[in-house]
Motif scaffolding. Structure first.
Motif, PDB file in Angstrom:
ATOM      1  N   TYR A  44       6.057 -19.790   1.908  1.00 54.62           N
ATOM      2  CA  TYR A  44       4.646 -19.452   1.702  1.00 54.62           C
ATOM      3  C   TYR A  44       3.716 -20.060   2.754  1.00 54.62           C
ATOM      4  O   TYR A  44       2.580 -19.642   2.871  1.00 54.62           O
ATOM      5  CB  TYR A  44       4.207 -19.894   0.307  1.00 54.62           C
ATOM      6  N   GLY A  47       3.841 -16.619   7.502  1.00 53.51           N
ATOM      7  CA  GLY A  47       3.585 -15.253   7.064  1.00 53.51           C
ATOM      8  C   GLY A  47       4.749 -14.765   6.217  1.00 53.51           C
ATOM      9  O   GLY A  47       5.902 -15.115   6.464  1.00 53.51           O
ATOM     10  N   TYR A  48       4.463 -13.989   5.190  1.00 52.94           N
ATOM     11  CA  TYR A  48       5.527 -13.470   4.340  1.00 52.94           C
ATOM     12  C   TYR A  48       5.123 -12.111   3.778  1.00 52.94           C
ATOM     13  O   TYR A  48       3.954 -11.722   3.827  1.00 52.94           O
ATOM     14  CB  TYR A  48       5.873 -14.439   3.204  1.00 52.94           C
ATOM     15  N   TRP A  50       5.574  -9.308   0.421  1.00 52.10           N
ATOM     16  CA  TRP A  50       5.981  -9.131  -0.970  1.00 52.10           C
ATOM     17  C   TRP A  50       5.839  -7.668  -1.355  1.00 52.10           C
ATOM     18  O   TRP A  50       4.958  -6.972  -0.858  1.00 52.10           O
ATOM     19  CB  TRP A  50       5.224 -10.048  -1.936  1.00 52.10           C
ATOM     20  N   CYS A  65       2.885  -5.788   0.512  1.00 52.96           N
ATOM     21  CA  CYS A  65       1.738  -6.491   1.092  1.00 52.96           C
ATOM     22  C   CYS A  65       2.198  -7.557   2.076  1.00 52.96           C
ATOM     23  O   CYS A  65       3.277  -8.127   1.940  1.00 52.96           O
ATOM     24  CB  CYS A  65       0.911  -7.149  -0.011  1.00 52.96           C
ATOM     25  N   ASP A  66       1.335  -7.835   3.046  1.00 50.77           N
ATOM     26  CA  ASP A  66       1.554  -8.860   4.062  1.00 50.77           C
ATOM     27  C   ASP A  66       0.624 -10.017   3.716  1.00 50.77           C
ATOM     28  O   ASP A  66      -0.581  -9.822   3.593  1.00 50.77           O
ATOM     29  CB  ASP A  66       1.220  -8.282   5.436  1.00 50.77           C
ATOM     30  N   ASP A  67       1.173 -11.208   3.545  1.00 48.83           N
ATOM     31  CA  ASP A  67       0.364 -12.378   3.167  1.00 48.83           C
ATOM     32  C   ASP A  67       0.770 -13.600   3.966  1.00 48.83           C
ATOM     33  O   ASP A  67       1.726 -13.584   4.716  1.00 48.83           O
ATOM     34  CB  ASP A  67       0.529 -12.681   1.667  1.00 48.83           C
ATOM     35  N   GLY A  68       0.019 -14.672   3.754  1.00 48.55           N
ATOM     36  CA  GLY A  68       0.306 -15.938   4.414  1.00 48.55           C
ATOM     37  C   GLY A  68      -0.337 -16.018   5.784  1.00 48.55           C
ATOM     38  O   GLY A  68      -1.251 -15.259   6.113  1.00 48.55           O
ATOM     39  N   THR A  96      -2.039  -9.755   8.097  1.00 46.34           N
ATOM     40  CA  THR A  96      -2.146 -10.611   6.924  1.00 46.34           C
ATOM     41  C   THR A  96      -3.294 -10.182   6.020  1.00 46.34           C
ATOM     42  O   THR A  96      -4.390  -9.900   6.481  1.00 46.34           O
ATOM     43  CB  THR A  96      -2.337 -12.077   7.365  1.00 46.34           C
ATOM     44  N   GLY A  97      -3.006 -10.129   4.734  1.00 47.25           N
ATOM     45  CA  GLY A  97      -4.015  -9.772   3.744  1.00 47.25           C
ATOM     46  C   GLY A  97      -4.119  -8.280   3.476  1.00 47.25           C
ATOM     47  O   GLY A  97      -4.988  -7.845   2.725  1.00 47.25           O
ATOM     48  N   THR A  98      -3.238  -7.474   4.062  1.00 45.71           N
ATOM     49  CA  THR A  98      -3.291  -6.029   3.827  1.00 45.71           C
ATOM     50  C   THR A  98      -2.087  -5.575   3.012  1.00 45.71           C
ATOM     51  O   THR A  98      -1.057  -6.241   2.982  1.00 45.71           O
ATOM     52  CB  THR A  98      -3.330  -5.231   5.144  1.00 45.71           C
ATOM     53  N   CYS A  99      -2.246  -4.422   2.377  1.00 48.91           N
ATOM     54  CA  CYS A  99      -1.169  -3.811   1.591  1.00 48.91           C
ATOM     55  C   CYS A  99      -1.010  -2.356   1.992  1.00 48.91           C
ATOM     56  O   CYS A  99      -1.946  -1.746   2.523  1.00 48.91           O
ATOM     57  CB  CYS A  99      -1.488  -3.867   0.095  1.00 48.91           C
TER      58      CYS A  99
END
Length: 140
Positions: A44, A47-48, A50, A65-68, A96-99
């Motif tokens: 976490y 970048g990761y 889910w 989604c792209d997070d971290g 990051t922060g997009t789905c």
């Protein structure tokens, strides 16, 4: 007189059996279906990716989604199910922060479903940092 008592007893016994059968069947029918969420293998702090399937009925949504932390990778998610047409994939390429745009998938109740999340260094394979397949059963 004996006939009336035996009919009453038989009716009472049948009512008890049906009540117990209803109580045994009710908990399984009342349970809510569990959504499935899978994560890529990165931790976490970096970048990761889910991927999530809502499991809210036969037309449930699937997205990735792209997070971290920003890492230059895009998120890739996969879903497949027992008796399905194959594996469906989605990508979140906005950083990051997009789905991805959620897609509705038709999965009949009772089928085994698998979801997986990976990362990519662009739109084409190879996949990187794939997490394990997460499994569950489609609810109704």
């Amino acid at each position: 007189m004996l006939r009336k008592k035996s009919r009453w007893f038989g009716g009472a016994l049948m009512a008890m059996v049906l009540t117990v059968a209803g109580l045994v069947a009710a908990p399984g029918a009342a349970q809510a279906a569990s959504p499935i969420t899978a994560f890529s293998a990165d931790d976490y702090m970096s970048g990761y990716a889910w991927a999530a399937w809502s499991n809210t009925g036969q037309y449930s949504t699937f997205k990735v989604c792209d997070d971290g932390a920003p890492d230059g990778h895009r998120a890739v998610g996969y879903i497949s199910w027992e008796g399905g047409p194959g594996t469906i994939s989605r990508q979140a390429a906005g950083g990051t922060g997009t789905c991805s745009t959620p897609v509705n998938v038709f999965i009949p109740a009772g089928k085994w479903v698998k979801v997986r999340a990976c990362e990519r260094n662009g739109p084409d394979i190879p996949d990187l940092a794939c997490g394990s397949w997460r499994q569950g059963i489609a609810g109704s």
